[in-house]
Design an enzyme around this catalytic site. Structure first.
Site, PDB file in Angstrom:
ATOM      1  N   ARG A  50     -56.425  20.584 -34.795  1.00 58.82           N
ATOM      2  CA  ARG A  50     -55.561  20.430 -35.844  1.00 58.82           C
ATOM      3  C   ARG A  50     -54.039  20.566 -35.538  1.00 58.82           C
ATOM      4  O   ARG A  50     -53.456  21.462 -35.630  1.00 58.82           O
ATOM      5  CB  ARG A  50     -55.949  21.168 -36.963  1.00 58.82           C
ATOM      6  N   ASP A  52     -49.984  20.171 -35.261  1.00 56.96           N
ATOM      7  CA  ASP A  52     -48.960  20.219 -36.482  1.00 56.96           C
ATOM      8  C   ASP A  52     -48.316  19.099 -36.427  1.00 56.96           C
ATOM      9  O   ASP A  52     -48.277  18.234 -35.524  1.00 56.96           O
ATOM     10  CB  ASP A  52     -48.118  21.380 -35.877  1.00 56.96           C
ATOM     11  N   TYR A 110     -53.035  21.653 -23.260  1.00 61.60           N
ATOM     12  CA  TYR A 110     -51.795  21.534 -23.845  1.00 61.60           C
ATOM     13  C   TYR A 110     -50.667  21.286 -22.589  1.00 61.60           C
ATOM     14  O   TYR A 110     -50.546  21.912 -21.928  1.00 61.60           O
ATOM     15  CB  TYR A 110     -51.268  22.321 -24.783  1.00 61.60           C
ATOM     16  N   ARG A 197     -46.976  26.969 -28.997  1.00 57.61           N
ATOM     17  CA  ARG A 197     -45.612  26.754 -29.062  1.00 57.61           C
ATOM     18  C   ARG A 197     -45.255  28.485 -29.038  1.00 57.61           C
ATOM     19  O   ARG A 197     -43.860  28.336 -28.599  1.00 57.61           O
ATOM     20  CB  ARG A 197     -45.680  26.270 -30.600  1.00 57.61           C
TER      21      ARG A 197
END
Lengths: 248, 248
Positions: A50, A52, A110, A197
Protein backbone atom coordinates in the site's frame (compact mmCIF):
# COMPACT_ATOMS: atom_id res chain seq x y z
CA UNK A 1 -11.71 -19.49 -12.74
CA UNK A 2 -8.04 -18.52 -12.57
CA UNK A 3 -5.92 -16.20 -10.43
CA UNK A 4 -3.87 -13.66 -12.40
CA UNK A 5 -0.89 -11.78 -10.99
CA UNK A 6 -0.01 -8.32 -12.33
CA UNK A 7 3.32 -6.53 -11.89
CA UNK A 8 2.50 -2.83 -12.05
CA UNK A 9 4.59 0.33 -12.50
CA UNK A 10 3.15 3.74 -11.76
CA UNK A 11 3.99 7.38 -11.29
CA UNK A 12 2.46 8.12 -7.88
CA UNK A 13 2.37 11.90 -8.37
CA UNK A 14 -1.31 12.18 -9.28
CA UNK A 15 -2.67 9.51 -6.94
CA UNK A 16 -3.62 9.39 -3.25
CA UNK A 17 -1.58 6.19 -3.05
CA UNK A 18 -2.22 2.53 -3.88
CA UNK A 19 -5.20 1.94 -1.63
CA UNK A 20 -8.73 3.16 -2.41
CA UNK A 21 -9.64 6.17 -0.24
CA UNK A 22 -12.31 8.81 -0.01
CA UNK A 23 -10.02 11.78 -0.60
CA UNK A 24 -8.66 11.20 -4.08
CA UNK A 25 -8.06 8.69 -6.83
CA UNK A 26 -6.06 5.56 -5.93
CA UNK A 27 -3.98 3.39 -8.26
CA UNK A 28 -5.87 0.31 -7.06
CA UNK A 29 -9.18 1.98 -7.95
CA UNK A 30 -8.06 2.74 -11.52
CA UNK A 31 -6.97 -0.88 -11.98
CA UNK A 32 -10.22 -2.24 -10.50
CA UNK A 33 -12.34 0.00 -12.73
CA UNK A 34 -10.32 -0.80 -15.85
CA UNK A 35 -10.40 -4.57 -15.25
CA UNK A 36 -14.11 -4.57 -14.34
CA UNK A 37 -15.04 -2.65 -17.46
CA UNK A 38 -12.80 -4.75 -19.69
CA UNK A 39 -14.04 -8.10 -18.37
CA UNK A 40 -17.65 -7.28 -17.50
CA UNK A 41 -16.99 -8.74 -14.03
CA UNK A 42 -16.75 -6.98 -10.69
CA UNK A 43 -13.00 -7.15 -10.01
CA UNK A 44 -11.29 -6.19 -6.74
CA UNK A 45 -7.54 -6.79 -6.88
CA UNK A 46 -5.50 -7.72 -3.81
CA UNK A 47 -2.38 -5.56 -3.72
CA UNK A 48 1.01 -6.43 -2.21
CA UNK A 49 2.12 -3.00 -1.01
CA UNK A 50 0.00 0.00 0.00
CA UNK A 51 2.30 2.74 -1.23
CA UNK A 52 1.63 6.30 0.02
CA UNK A 53 0.48 9.27 -2.04
CA UNK A 54 3.35 10.46 -4.25
CA UNK A 55 5.35 7.20 -3.94
CA UNK A 56 6.21 5.54 -7.24
CA UNK A 57 6.48 1.89 -8.25
CA UNK A 58 8.42 -0.07 -10.83
CA UNK A 59 6.88 -3.34 -9.69
CA UNK A 60 4.02 -3.42 -7.23
CA UNK A 61 2.07 -6.69 -7.37
CA UNK A 62 -1.67 -7.38 -7.41
CA UNK A 63 -3.80 -10.49 -8.03
CA UNK A 64 -7.41 -11.04 -9.05
CA UNK A 65 -9.66 -13.96 -9.97
CA UNK A 66 -11.47 -14.10 -13.28
CA UNK A 67 -13.50 -16.39 -15.52
CA UNK A 68 -12.13 -14.61 -18.58
CA UNK A 69 -10.71 -16.68 -21.45
CA UNK A 70 -7.95 -14.10 -22.04
CA UNK A 71 -4.63 -15.95 -21.50
CA UNK A 72 -3.02 -14.71 -18.26
CA UNK A 73 0.10 -13.46 -20.03
CA UNK A 74 -1.96 -11.28 -22.39
CA UNK A 75 -3.52 -9.20 -19.61
CA UNK A 76 -0.56 -6.81 -19.58
CA UNK A 77 -1.16 -5.83 -23.24
CA UNK A 78 -4.96 -5.67 -22.88
CA UNK A 79 -4.76 -3.50 -19.75
CA UNK A 80 -2.08 -1.15 -21.07
CA UNK A 81 -4.36 -0.29 -24.00
CA UNK A 82 -6.90 1.07 -21.50
CA UNK A 83 -4.87 2.36 -18.55
CA UNK A 84 -3.71 5.99 -18.30
CA UNK A 85 -0.06 6.79 -19.19
CA UNK A 86 1.02 6.92 -15.56
CA UNK A 87 0.10 3.29 -14.81
CA UNK A 88 1.70 0.53 -16.92
CA UNK A 89 1.44 -3.23 -16.30
CA UNK A 90 4.90 -4.73 -16.75
CA UNK A 91 3.91 -8.40 -16.80
CA UNK A 92 1.00 -10.73 -16.10
CA UNK A 93 0.86 -14.46 -15.39
CA UNK A 94 -1.29 -17.13 -13.79
CA UNK A 95 -0.59 -18.09 -10.16
CA UNK A 96 -1.98 -20.74 -7.79
CA UNK A 97 -5.48 -20.06 -6.50
CA UNK A 98 -4.04 -19.86 -2.97
CA UNK A 99 -1.36 -17.29 -3.79
CA UNK A 100 -1.80 -14.13 -1.70
CA UNK A 101 0.59 -11.21 -2.41
CA UNK A 102 0.70 -10.06 1.24
CA UNK A 103 0.69 -13.43 3.03
CA UNK A 104 3.22 -15.33 0.89
CA UNK A 105 6.88 -14.87 1.83
CA UNK A 106 8.58 -12.22 -0.24
CA UNK A 107 11.52 -9.85 -0.54
CA UNK A 108 10.49 -6.26 -1.18
CA UNK A 109 12.99 -3.77 -2.52
CA UNK A 110 12.58 -0.01 -2.24
CA UNK A 111 14.82 2.77 -3.50
CA UNK A 112 15.00 6.26 -2.03
CA UNK A 113 16.52 8.83 -4.41
CA UNK A 114 18.17 12.06 -3.24
CA UNK A 115 19.30 14.80 -5.62
CA UNK A 116 22.35 16.31 -3.93
CA UNK A 117 23.46 19.48 -5.69
CA UNK A 118 23.40 23.26 -5.52
CA UNK A 119 19.95 23.83 -7.08
CA UNK A 120 16.99 21.51 -7.80
CA UNK A 121 16.54 20.05 -11.29
CA UNK A 122 12.98 20.60 -12.60
CA UNK A 123 12.76 17.24 -14.38
CA UNK A 124 13.69 15.44 -11.14
CA UNK A 125 11.35 17.36 -8.84
CA UNK A 126 8.67 14.65 -8.70
CA UNK A 127 11.06 11.68 -8.53
CA UNK A 128 13.69 12.62 -5.97
CA UNK A 129 14.21 14.51 -2.72
CA UNK A 130 16.37 17.59 -3.28
CA UNK A 131 19.08 18.28 -0.72
CA UNK A 132 21.63 21.07 -0.83
CA UNK A 133 23.83 19.90 2.06
CA UNK A 134 26.76 17.59 1.28
CA UNK A 135 26.08 14.03 2.29
CA UNK A 136 28.77 11.80 3.78
CA UNK A 137 27.98 8.48 2.09
CA UNK A 138 30.22 6.41 4.37
CA UNK A 139 28.43 7.70 7.48
CA UNK A 140 25.06 6.97 5.86
CA UNK A 141 26.16 3.40 5.10
CA UNK A 142 27.57 2.95 8.63
CA UNK A 143 24.25 4.11 10.09
CA UNK A 144 22.35 1.81 7.71
CA UNK A 145 24.38 -1.22 8.79
CA UNK A 146 22.86 -1.01 12.30
CA UNK A 147 19.40 -1.51 10.77
CA UNK A 148 20.22 -4.67 8.80
CA UNK A 149 18.91 -7.86 10.42
CA UNK A 150 15.83 -8.75 12.45
CA UNK A 151 14.81 -5.93 14.79
CA UNK A 152 11.80 -4.34 16.42
CA UNK A 153 11.36 -1.32 14.12
CA UNK A 154 8.78 0.44 16.31
CA UNK A 155 10.88 3.65 16.27
CA UNK A 156 10.86 3.53 12.46
CA UNK A 157 7.09 3.29 12.06
CA UNK A 158 4.50 6.07 11.93
CA UNK A 159 2.33 6.15 15.04
CA UNK A 160 -0.75 5.97 12.78
CA UNK A 161 -0.18 2.26 12.16
CA UNK A 162 -2.63 -0.38 13.36
CA UNK A 163 0.01 -3.12 13.17
CA UNK A 164 0.96 -4.71 16.50
CA UNK A 165 3.93 -6.82 15.49
CA UNK A 166 6.67 -4.33 14.64
CA UNK A 167 9.45 -6.89 14.17
CA UNK A 168 10.78 -7.06 10.62
CA UNK A 169 13.91 -8.32 8.85
CA UNK A 170 15.97 -6.08 6.61
CA UNK A 171 18.22 -8.15 4.33
CA UNK A 172 20.31 -5.28 2.99
CA UNK A 173 20.66 -1.50 2.77
CA UNK A 174 23.03 -0.02 0.20
CA UNK A 175 23.82 3.67 0.00
CA UNK A 176 25.42 4.71 -3.29
CA UNK A 177 26.37 8.00 -4.88
CA UNK A 178 26.63 8.49 -8.63
CA UNK A 179 27.23 12.04 -9.88
CA UNK A 180 24.71 14.17 -8.01
CA UNK A 181 22.34 11.35 -7.08
CA UNK A 182 22.39 9.39 -3.81
CA UNK A 183 20.34 6.19 -3.75
CA UNK A 184 19.34 4.25 -0.64
CA UNK A 185 18.30 0.73 -1.64
CA UNK A 186 16.52 -1.28 1.04
CA UNK A 187 15.46 -4.95 0.82
CA UNK A 188 13.46 -6.74 3.48
CA UNK A 189 10.72 -9.26 4.16
CA UNK A 190 8.20 -6.52 4.89
CA UNK A 191 8.00 -2.90 5.94
CA UNK A 192 5.93 -0.96 8.48
CA UNK A 193 3.96 2.19 7.68
CA UNK A 194 6.41 4.87 6.44
CA UNK A 195 9.37 2.68 7.49
CA UNK A 196 11.55 3.24 4.40
CA UNK A 197 10.87 6.98 4.47
CA UNK A 198 11.79 7.20 8.19
CA UNK A 199 14.94 5.12 7.56
CA UNK A 200 15.82 7.49 4.70
CA UNK A 201 15.18 10.59 6.84
CA UNK A 202 17.42 9.12 9.56
CA UNK A 203 20.23 8.17 7.15
CA UNK A 204 20.13 11.70 5.73
CA UNK A 205 20.71 13.00 9.28
CA UNK A 206 23.73 10.71 9.53
CA UNK A 207 24.94 11.98 6.14
CA UNK A 208 24.75 15.64 7.17
CA UNK A 209 26.34 14.97 10.56
CA UNK A 210 23.24 15.82 12.64
CA UNK A 211 23.55 12.39 14.24
CA UNK A 212 26.34 9.83 14.56
CA UNK A 213 25.95 6.47 12.82
CA UNK A 214 25.97 4.64 16.16
CA UNK A 215 22.97 6.70 17.35
CA UNK A 216 20.83 4.45 15.16
CA UNK A 217 21.42 1.62 17.63
CA UNK A 218 19.93 3.73 20.44
CA UNK A 219 17.02 4.72 18.19
CA UNK A 220 16.17 1.07 17.57
CA UNK A 221 16.33 0.28 21.30
CA UNK A 222 14.05 3.22 22.20
CA UNK A 223 11.06 1.65 20.41
CA UNK A 224 9.63 5.15 20.14
CA UNK A 225 8.89 7.00 16.89
CA UNK A 226 10.22 10.24 18.40
CA UNK A 227 13.69 8.71 18.76
CA UNK A 228 14.25 8.27 15.00
CA UNK A 229 14.73 10.87 12.26
CA UNK A 230 12.06 12.62 10.21
CA UNK A 231 9.94 10.99 7.50
CA UNK A 232 11.59 11.83 4.16
CA UNK A 233 9.24 13.15 1.42
CA UNK A 234 7.20 10.58 -0.55
CA UNK A 235 8.38 11.68 -4.00
CA UNK A 236 11.89 10.25 -3.46
CA UNK A 237 10.57 6.72 -2.87
CA UNK A 238 10.06 3.97 -5.45
CA UNK A 239 8.93 0.40 -4.82
CA UNK A 240 11.42 -1.31 -7.13
CA UNK A 241 10.01 -4.81 -6.96
CA UNK A 242 8.77 -7.79 -4.97
CA UNK A 243 10.19 -11.30 -5.29
CA UNK A 244 8.18 -14.28 -4.10
CA UNK A 245 9.81 -17.55 -3.14
CA UNK A 246 7.38 -19.38 -5.41
CA UNK A 247 7.06 -16.89 -8.20
CA UNK A 248 5.07 -17.51 -11.35
CA UNK B 1 23.25 49.30 -15.94
CA UNK B 2 24.62 45.77 -16.13
CA UNK B 3 23.99 42.70 -18.30
CA UNK B 4 23.16 39.57 -16.33
CA UNK B 5 23.38 36.05 -17.75
CA UNK B 6 21.11 33.30 -16.40
CA UNK B 7 21.62 29.56 -16.87
CA UNK B 8 18.17 28.03 -16.69
CA UNK B 9 16.85 24.48 -16.24
CA UNK B 10 13.23 23.62 -16.96
CA UNK B 11 10.79 20.81 -17.42
CA UNK B 12 9.25 21.63 -20.81
CA UNK B 13 6.15 19.46 -20.31
CA UNK B 14 3.77 22.27 -19.37
CA UNK B 15 5.12 24.97 -21.71
CA UNK B 16 4.63 25.81 -25.39
CA UNK B 17 8.42 26.05 -25.63
CA UNK B 18 10.99 28.71 -24.81
CA UNK B 19 9.70 31.50 -27.03
CA UNK B 20 6.64 33.62 -26.21
CA UNK B 21 3.66 32.60 -28.35
CA UNK B 22 -0.07 33.20 -28.57
CA UNK B 23 -1.11 29.59 -27.99
CA UNK B 24 0.20 28.81 -24.53
CA UNK B 25 2.59 29.81 -21.78
CA UNK B 26 6.30 30.03 -22.71
CA UNK B 27 9.29 29.62 -20.39
CA UNK B 28 10.65 32.98 -21.58
CA UNK B 29 7.35 34.65 -20.66
CA UNK B 30 7.43 33.28 -17.11
CA UNK B 31 11.00 34.53 -16.67
CA UNK B 32 10.18 37.97 -18.13
CA UNK B 33 7.13 38.33 -15.87
CA UNK B 34 8.99 37.17 -12.76
CA UNK B 35 11.98 39.46 -13.39
CA UNK B 36 9.78 42.47 -14.27
CA UNK B 37 7.71 42.08 -11.12
CA UNK B 38 10.75 41.49 -8.93
CA UNK B 39 12.72 44.48 -10.27
CA UNK B 40 9.92 46.92 -11.09
CA UNK B 41 11.47 47.26 -14.55
CA UNK B 42 10.16 46.04 -17.90
CA UNK B 43 12.49 43.11 -18.61
CA UNK B 44 12.71 41.18 -21.90
CA UNK B 45 15.41 38.52 -21.77
CA UNK B 46 17.34 37.41 -24.87
CA UNK B 47 17.45 33.62 -24.97
CA UNK B 48 20.11 31.40 -26.53
CA UNK B 49 18.01 28.49 -27.71
CA UNK B 50 14.32 28.44 -28.70
CA UNK B 51 13.47 24.96 -27.47
CA UNK B 52 10.18 23.40 -28.70
CA UNK B 53 7.11 22.57 -26.64
CA UNK B 54 7.87 19.55 -24.44
CA UNK B 55 11.66 19.85 -24.80
CA UNK B 56 13.56 20.12 -21.49
CA UNK B 57 16.67 22.06 -20.49
CA UNK B 58 19.42 21.63 -17.95
CA UNK B 59 21.15 24.80 -19.09
CA UNK B 60 19.51 27.16 -21.53
CA UNK B 61 21.00 30.67 -21.38
CA UNK B 62 19.36 34.11 -21.31
CA UNK B 63 20.60 37.65 -20.68
CA UNK B 64 18.92 40.89 -19.62
CA UNK B 65 19.95 44.43 -18.72
CA UNK B 66 19.05 45.96 -15.37
CA UNK B 67 19.71 48.93 -13.13
CA UNK B 68 19.11 46.76 -10.06
CA UNK B 69 21.63 46.80 -7.21
CA UNK B 70 21.17 43.07 -6.65
CA UNK B 71 24.62 41.49 -7.21
CA UNK B 72 24.55 39.47 -10.47
CA UNK B 73 25.39 36.19 -8.72
CA UNK B 74 22.43 36.57 -6.34
CA UNK B 75 19.80 36.62 -9.10
CA UNK B 76 19.62 32.81 -9.15
CA UNK B 77 18.52 32.72 -5.48
CA UNK B 78 16.14 35.69 -5.79
CA UNK B 79 14.48 34.27 -8.92
CA UNK B 80 14.15 30.71 -7.61
CA UNK B 81 12.14 32.04 -4.66
CA UNK B 82 9.54 33.30 -7.13
CA UNK B 83 9.66 30.90 -10.11
CA UNK B 84 7.42 27.83 -10.37
CA UNK B 85 8.93 24.40 -9.49
CA UNK B 86 9.44 23.47 -13.12
CA UNK B 87 11.83 26.36 -13.88
CA UNK B 88 15.02 26.69 -11.80
CA UNK B 89 17.88 29.11 -12.43
CA UNK B 90 21.15 27.18 -12.02
CA UNK B 91 23.50 30.16 -11.97
CA UNK B 92 23.68 33.89 -12.65
CA UNK B 93 26.60 36.18 -13.38
CA UNK B 94 27.49 39.50 -14.97
CA UNK B 95 28.63 39.53 -18.62
CA UNK B 96 29.94 42.22 -20.98
CA UNK B 97 27.32 44.66 -22.24
CA UNK B 98 27.98 43.39 -25.78
CA UNK B 99 27.49 39.71 -24.97
CA UNK B 100 24.66 38.20 -27.05
CA UNK B 101 23.73 34.56 -26.35
CA UNK B 102 22.84 33.80 -29.98
CA UNK B 103 25.52 35.80 -31.79
CA UNK B 104 28.56 34.87 -29.68
CA UNK B 105 30.35 31.64 -30.65
CA UNK B 106 29.24 28.69 -28.57
CA UNK B 107 29.05 24.93 -28.30
CA UNK B 108 25.56 23.64 -27.64
CA UNK B 109 25.02 20.14 -26.31
CA UNK B 110 21.74 18.26 -26.57
CA UNK B 111 20.84 14.80 -25.32
CA UNK B 112 18.12 12.61 -26.77
CA UNK B 113 16.95 9.86 -24.40
CA UNK B 114 15.30 6.63 -25.58
CA UNK B 115 13.78 4.09 -23.18
CA UNK B 116 14.34 0.75 -24.90
CA UNK B 117 12.44 -2.06 -23.13
CA UNK B 118 9.33 -4.22 -23.30
CA UNK B 119 6.88 -1.77 -21.69
CA UNK B 120 7.00 1.98 -20.96
CA UNK B 121 7.95 3.20 -17.46
CA UNK B 122 5.42 5.74 -16.12
CA UNK B 123 8.01 7.91 -14.35
CA UNK B 124 9.99 8.22 -17.62
CA UNK B 125 7.04 8.98 -19.90
CA UNK B 126 7.65 12.76 -20.02
CA UNK B 127 11.45 12.58 -20.21
CA UNK B 128 12.23 9.90 -22.80
CA UNK B 129 10.97 8.39 -26.04
CA UNK B 130 9.76 4.83 -25.48
CA UNK B 131 10.80 2.23 -28.06
CA UNK B 132 10.05 -1.49 -27.96
CA UNK B 133 12.25 -2.55 -30.88
CA UNK B 134 15.85 -3.57 -30.14
CA UNK B 135 18.33 -0.90 -31.15
CA UNK B 136 21.70 -1.75 -32.66
CA UNK B 137 23.93 0.84 -30.98
CA UNK B 138 26.92 0.24 -33.29
CA UNK B 139 24.78 0.95 -36.37
CA UNK B 140 23.41 4.09 -34.73
CA UNK B 141 26.95 5.31 -34.00
CA UNK B 142 28.12 4.45 -37.53
CA UNK B 143 25.20 6.45 -38.97
CA UNK B 144 25.96 9.33 -36.57
CA UNK B 145 29.60 9.50 -37.67
CA UNK B 146 28.51 10.61 -41.17
CA UNK B 147 26.89 13.69 -39.62
CA UNK B 148 29.94 14.89 -37.68
CA UNK B 149 31.73 17.83 -39.31
CA UNK B 150 30.61 20.85 -41.32
CA UNK B 151 27.71 20.03 -43.64
CA UNK B 152 24.64 21.51 -45.24
CA UNK B 153 21.97 20.09 -42.92
CA UNK B 154 19.01 21.14 -45.07
CA UNK B 155 17.67 17.55 -45.04
CA UNK B 156 17.77 17.63 -41.24
CA UNK B 157 15.76 20.80 -40.81
CA UNK B 158 11.97 21.27 -40.65
CA UNK B 159 10.61 22.97 -43.77
CA UNK B 160 8.95 25.56 -41.50
CA UNK B 161 12.26 27.29 -40.88
CA UNK B 162 12.95 30.83 -42.07
CA UNK B 163 16.72 30.31 -41.91
CA UNK B 164 18.53 30.50 -45.25
CA UNK B 165 22.01 29.33 -44.28
CA UNK B 166 21.62 25.66 -43.41
CA UNK B 167 25.33 24.92 -42.98
CA UNK B 168 26.28 23.92 -39.43
CA UNK B 169 29.16 22.15 -37.70
CA UNK B 170 28.58 19.14 -35.46
CA UNK B 171 31.59 18.53 -33.20
CA UNK B 172 30.52 15.13 -31.88
CA UNK B 173 27.68 12.64 -31.64
CA UNK B 174 27.90 9.83 -29.09
CA UNK B 175 25.37 7.02 -28.88
CA UNK B 176 25.52 5.09 -25.61
CA UNK B 177 23.42 2.40 -24.01
CA UNK B 178 23.22 1.87 -20.26
CA UNK B 179 20.71 -0.72 -18.99
CA UNK B 180 17.49 0.08 -20.84
CA UNK B 181 18.36 3.66 -21.76
CA UNK B 182 19.95 4.79 -25.03
CA UNK B 183 21.32 8.34 -25.09
CA UNK B 184 22.27 10.30 -28.20
CA UNK B 185 24.52 13.21 -27.21
CA UNK B 186 25.09 15.84 -29.90
CA UNK B 187 27.43 18.86 -29.67
CA UNK B 188 27.66 21.54 -32.29
CA UNK B 189 28.07 25.24 -33.00
CA UNK B 190 24.36 25.66 -33.67
CA UNK B 191 21.32 23.70 -34.72
CA UNK B 192 18.52 24.23 -37.24
CA UNK B 193 14.83 23.98 -36.43
CA UNK B 194 14.10 20.40 -35.18
CA UNK B 195 17.61 19.32 -36.25
CA UNK B 196 18.47 17.20 -33.19
CA UNK B 197 15.04 15.55 -33.23
CA UNK B 198 15.40 14.69 -36.95
CA UNK B 199 18.93 13.37 -36.35
CA UNK B 200 17.55 11.24 -33.49
CA UNK B 201 14.67 9.95 -35.62
CA UNK B 202 17.15 9.03 -38.36
CA UNK B 203 19.59 7.30 -35.98
CA UNK B 204 16.67 5.28 -34.55
CA UNK B 205 15.94 4.08 -38.10
CA UNK B 206 19.58 2.99 -38.38
CA UNK B 207 19.27 1.25 -34.98
CA UNK B 208 16.22 -0.76 -36.00
CA UNK B 209 17.66 -1.64 -39.41
CA UNK B 210 15.15 0.37 -41.47
CA UNK B 211 18.08 2.17 -43.07
CA UNK B 212 21.80 1.41 -43.42
CA UNK B 213 24.29 3.71 -41.69
CA UNK B 214 25.76 4.79 -45.05
CA UNK B 215 22.31 5.99 -46.20
CA UNK B 216 22.89 9.03 -44.00
CA UNK B 217 25.50 10.24 -46.48
CA UNK B 218 22.90 10.20 -49.29
CA UNK B 219 20.39 11.97 -47.00
CA UNK B 220 22.85 14.81 -46.40
CA UNK B 221 23.56 15.15 -50.13
CA UNK B 222 19.83 15.25 -51.00
CA UNK B 223 19.34 18.60 -49.19
CA UNK B 224 15.68 17.68 -48.91
CA UNK B 225 13.77 17.17 -45.65
CA UNK B 226 11.93 14.18 -47.16
CA UNK B 227 15.22 12.31 -47.55
CA UNK B 228 15.93 12.09 -43.79
CA UNK B 229 14.12 10.15 -41.05
CA UNK B 230 11.14 11.28 -38.96
CA UNK B 231 11.23 13.96 -36.25
CA UNK B 232 11.55 12.10 -32.92
CA UNK B 233 9.12 13.21 -30.15
CA UNK B 234 10.02 16.36 -28.18
CA UNK B 235 9.85 14.76 -24.71
CA UNK B 236 13.06 12.77 -25.30
CA UNK B 237 15.14 15.91 -25.89
CA UNK B 238 17.07 17.94 -23.33
CA UNK B 239 19.29 20.96 -23.96
CA UNK B 240 22.16 19.95 -21.67
CA UNK B 241 24.15 23.16 -21.85
CA UNK B 242 25.80 25.93 -23.85
CA UNK B 243 29.46 26.83 -23.56
CA UNK B 244 30.69 30.22 -24.73
CA UNK B 245 34.26 30.85 -25.73
CA UNK B 246 34.32 33.89 -23.46
CA UNK B 247 32.13 32.67 -20.66
CA UNK B 248 31.47 34.57 -17.46
Amino acid sequence: MKRVMLTIAYDGTNYCGWQTQKNGLAVEEVINNTLSEMLGEDICVIGASRTDAGVHAMGNVAVFDTDSRIPADKFSYALNQRLPDDIVVQSSCQVDAGFHPRHCNSTKTYEYKILNRRFPLPTERLYSHFLYYDLNIKKMQDAADYLVGTHDFKSFCSVNTQVKDTIRTIFSINVEKSDETVKIRVSGNGFLYNMVRIISGTLIQAGTGQINPEDVKIMLEAKDRNAAGPTAPARGLTLVGIKYQNNC
